[in-house]
Design a protein around this motif. Structure first.
Motif, short mmCIF file in Angstrom:
data_model
loop_
_atom_site.label_atom_id
_atom_site.label_comp_id
_atom_site.label_asym_id
_atom_site.label_seq_id
_atom_site.Cartn_x
_atom_site.Cartn_y
_atom_site.Cartn_z
N GLY A 100 0.74 -1.35 0.02
CA GLY A 100 -0.14 0.35 -0.11
C GLY A 100 0.73 1.53 -0.33
N ARG A 101 0.09 2.51 -0.09
CA ARG A 101 0.87 3.72 -0.26
C ARG A 101 1.12 4.61 0.92
N LEU A 102 1.68 5.28 1.41
CA LEU A 102 1.26 6.15 2.00
C LEU A 102 2.18 7.76 1.91
N ASP A 103 1.60 8.75 1.16
CA ASP A 103 2.33 9.97 0.92
C ASP A 103 3.19 9.90 0.62
N LYS A 104 4.02 11.40 0.07
CA LYS A 104 5.59 11.92 -0.18
C LYS A 104 5.87 12.40 1.40
N ASP A 105 4.31 12.59 2.08
CA ASP A 105 4.29 13.68 3.29
C ASP A 105 3.78 13.04 4.86
N THR A 106 2.98 11.59 4.58
CA THR A 106 2.97 10.72 5.32
C THR A 106 4.44 10.06 5.93
N GLU A 107 4.11 9.78 6.99
CA GLU A 107 4.89 8.83 8.14
C GLU A 107 4.39 7.85 8.54
N THR A 132 -4.62 2.75 11.19
CA THR A 132 -4.71 4.23 12.33
C THR A 132 -3.77 5.04 12.30
N TYR A 133 -5.02 6.14 12.25
CA TYR A 133 -3.47 6.98 11.93
C TYR A 133 -3.45 8.53 12.64
N TYR A 134 -3.12 8.78 13.04
CA TYR A 134 -2.71 10.30 13.82
C TYR A 134 -2.53 11.46 12.95
N PHE A 186 -7.39 6.94 -2.84
CA PHE A 186 -6.39 7.90 -2.68
C PHE A 186 -6.43 8.60 -2.03
N HIS A 187 -5.55 9.40 -1.19
CA HIS A 187 -5.24 10.46 -0.13
C HIS A 187 -6.64 10.68 0.44
N GLN A 188 -6.38 8.67 1.07
CA GLN A 188 -8.07 9.16 1.81
C GLN A 188 -8.39 9.85 2.62
N VAL A 189 -7.57 10.10 4.14
CA VAL A 189 -7.48 10.78 5.00
C VAL A 189 -7.52 12.19 4.89
N LYS A 190 -6.93 12.54 4.20
CA LYS A 190 -6.65 14.10 3.84
C LYS A 190 -7.99 13.86 2.87
N ARG A 191 -8.83 13.24 2.12
CA ARG A 191 -9.63 14.12 1.49
C ARG A 191 -10.86 13.90 2.91
N TYR A 202 -0.67 17.01 9.18
CA TYR A 202 0.52 16.22 9.71
C TYR A 202 0.32 14.94 9.27
N LEU A 203 0.46 13.37 9.17
CA LEU A 203 -0.38 12.39 9.32
C LEU A 203 0.68 11.72 9.67
N LYS A 204 0.35 10.66 9.95
CA LYS A 204 1.36 9.37 10.85
C LYS A 204 0.49 8.10 10.50
N1 URA Z 1 -4.65 9.34 3.62
C1 URA Z 1 -4.07 9.46 2.85
O1 URA Z 1 -4.19 11.18 3.01
N2 URA Z 1 -2.23 9.72 3.02
C2 URA Z 1 -1.97 8.72 3.57
O2 URA Z 1 -0.88 9.24 3.39
C3 URA Z 1 -2.49 7.62 3.69
C4 URA Z 1 -3.65 7.40 4.10
#
Ligand code: URA
Length: 237
Positions: A100-107, A132-134, A186-191, A202-204
């Motif tokens: 799976g992918r994490l965005d370039k700026d995600t940790e 789970t994400y912080y 794609f970019h789910q949490v941000k969207r 910030y996303l981790k």
């Molecule tokens: N959701 C996002 O928006 N970015 C990620 O890297 C992972 C989940």
């Protein structure tokens, strides 16, 4: 399996390099010095040694990385460093790929493996593996957002997300939250936050199924999965 293939897979160089090792009488199989690098061996049973050191055959590699920002979750990229570039050669020769992918700026937590079956199971929408994400959020996250996440957020393209658990840690103009989702758009949490008029600053990633980010791993560091984590991976395969 051919001996030269086994040794090449285990990081002893190309088949030509293995031939040179054999020529130098440095390789034994079941205590006999090998003369033919193409001989057949049983990876599970044969006692293969190089310079007296037993070669333990591992077809798969499973690595947990604390992905740093600024690095892309891919095996190759024309512009940016990839998570695979961060691995030492002894791991790179397994040809691992990120699950799976994490965005370039995600940790945070990223699993790298060459086990396609495991990757498929962890990513399959049918398996509902929770991640789970912080996150730090620009804007005040409220109980209304918690409810909206539980009911299924509608993204800007019309897709309605599965219910997500949102936990508010601090709520002010820069809120801190944890969110659990069981899909990986794609970019789910941000969207999802954009859909409630907020921005992820910030996303981790903290966990994926039962795999939890090892807090002792510094950004960019990685380690092989421990036996307990491997048991979980075998279980969901
Ligand atoms: N959701 C996002 O928006 N970015 C990620 O890297 C992972 C989940």
């Amino acid at each position: 399996m051919r001996l030269d293939k086994l040794l090449a897979n285990m990081g002893f160089g190309s088949r030509k390099d293995v031939k040179a090792l054999v020529k130098g009488k440095r390789v034994t199989v079941d205590t006999k010095v090998v003369s033919d690098s193409g001989m057949q061996v049983d990876p599970e049973k044969s006692n293969v040694q190089v310079d007296g050191q037993k070669v333990v055959y591992k077809p798969f590699i499973y690595l947990m990385m604390n992905k740093p920002p600024g690095v892309v979750s891919a095996t190759e990229d024309n512009h940016d460093r990839t998570v695979v570039d961060l691995l030492r050669p002894e791991y790179q020769h397994y040809k691992p790929f990120p699950v799976g992918r994490l965005d370039k700026d995600t940790e945070g937590l990223l699993l790298l493996t060459n086990d396609g079956k495991l990757a498929h199971q962890l990513l399959s929408p049918k398996k509902d593996v929770e991640k789970t994400y912080y996150a730090k959020i620009l804007g005040i996250v409220t109980n209304k957002d918690v409810e909206a996440f539980l009911n299924g957020i509608q993204l800007e393209d019309g897709y309605v997300c599965k219910p997500a658990r949102l936990n508010i840690l601090t709520s002010n103009d820069q809120s801190e939250i944890e969110v659990a989702i069981s899909e990986g758009k794609f970019h789910q949490v941000k969207r999802m936050f954009e859909a409630v008029d907020k921005r992820v600053l910030y996303l981790k990633r903290l966990s994926m199924g039962e795999l939890e980010l090892d807090n002792t791993l510094k950004l960019g560091a990685y380690r092989e999965l421990n036996p307990e984590e491997l048991t979980y991976c075998q279980m969901i395969k």
